[in-house]
Design a protein around this motif. Structure first.
Motif, mmCIF file in Angstrom:
data_model
loop_
_atom_site.group_PDB
_atom_site.id
_atom_site.type_symbol
_atom_site.label_atom_id
_atom_site.label_comp_id
_atom_site.label_asym_id
_atom_site.label_seq_id
_atom_site.Cartn_x
_atom_site.Cartn_y
_atom_site.Cartn_z
ATOM 1 N N ARG A 75 64.444 16.635 35.870
ATOM 2 C CA ARG A 75 63.611 17.714 35.340
ATOM 3 C C ARG A 75 64.407 18.758 34.573
ATOM 4 N N GLU A 76 65.701 18.827 34.778
ATOM 5 C CA GLU A 76 66.511 19.845 34.098
ATOM 6 C C GLU A 76 66.536 19.553 32.598
ATOM 7 N N PRO A 77 66.339 20.604 31.757
ATOM 8 C CA PRO A 77 66.337 20.361 30.301
ATOM 9 C C PRO A 77 67.731 19.979 29.818
ATOM 10 N N ALA A 78 67.738 19.195 28.769
ATOM 11 C CA ALA A 78 69.009 18.781 28.197
ATOM 12 C C ALA A 78 69.704 19.988 27.569
ATOM 13 N N GLU A 79 71.009 19.935 27.552
ATOM 14 C CA GLU A 79 71.792 21.034 26.986
ATOM 15 C C GLU A 79 71.609 21.056 25.466
ATOM 16 N N ALA A 80 71.443 22.261 24.900
ATOM 17 C CA ALA A 80 71.236 22.394 23.464
ATOM 18 C C ALA A 80 72.508 22.004 22.717
ATOM 19 N N VAL A 81 72.309 21.380 21.560
ATOM 20 C CA VAL A 81 73.442 20.961 20.746
ATOM 21 C C VAL A 81 73.936 22.154 19.935
ATOM 22 N N ASN A 82 75.230 22.335 19.939
ATOM 23 C CA ASN A 82 75.867 23.425 19.196
ATOM 24 C C ASN A 82 75.727 23.141 17.696
ATOM 25 N N PRO A 83 75.304 24.129 16.891
ATOM 26 C CA PRO A 83 75.155 23.887 15.440
ATOM 27 C C PRO A 83 76.459 23.460 14.774
#
Length: 172
Positions: free
Chosen positions: A139-147
């Motif tokens: 259920r934990e959201p995936a880590e955002a990708v660094n631009p």
């Protein structure tokens, strides 16, 4: 030789004799012991205890159903102890002292047998806890990708593929 007719009287007699012989053979194998109990209560306790005690030789039969000599001895001992006035707990304790906890179909919940009683419950609790951990992890959201990492990836893809720019359109 006759065809299509009923069997003769000799054939019927032979068949009846074979059936009677088979029935008599089965009766000879059955456990037949008679004890004269001083009260119906003792007889009821005898039958109850003989169902609870396991034959040490047969392993998956109780002493009431087993024809093994050791079961015959245990039934005789059970009868004797009941007529002497021993309680069910005393009789079971004597049998366990002599043959170990194995002689009981329902071993007491202590010592090593306690683990046998608790193991299914412990496995169920462990499995439920593991399932909860795995479900929460999903259920934990995936880590955002660094631009910045995204731009480096675009540069690497552009360098390794022909300059069509198709990979940028598919991703966004």
């Amino acid at each position: 030789m006759r065809t299509g007719s009923a069997p003769g009287p000799h054939a019927l007699l032979r068949c009846a004799a074979a059936v009677i012989g088979a029935i008599l053979a089965m009766a000879a194998v059955a456990v037949i012991e008679t004890y004269e109990f001083s009260s119906p209560e003792l007889e009821r306790r005898y039958h109850q205890l003989s169902q609870e005690l396991r034959c040490p030789k047969c392993q998956n039969q109780n002493i009431a159903d087993s024809n093994a000599p050791i079961s015959q001895d245990l039934r005789q001992l059970l009868y004797k102890r009941l007529e002497e006035g021993a309680s069910n707990d005393e009789i079971l304790a004597d049998m366990v002292a002599r043959y170990g906890e194995f002689v009981r179909y329902r071993p007491a919940a202590r010592g090593v047998a306690l683990w046998l009683w608790l193991a299914p419950l412990l496995l169920l609790v462990f499995g439920a806890a593991l399932l909860l951990v795995l479900l929460r992890r999903g259920r934990e959201p995936a880590e955002a990708v660094n631009p910045e990492d995204l731009e480096r990836l675009d540069a690497l893809l552009a360098a390794s593929t022909p300059a069509t720019g198709a990979h940028k359109d598919k991703r966004r």
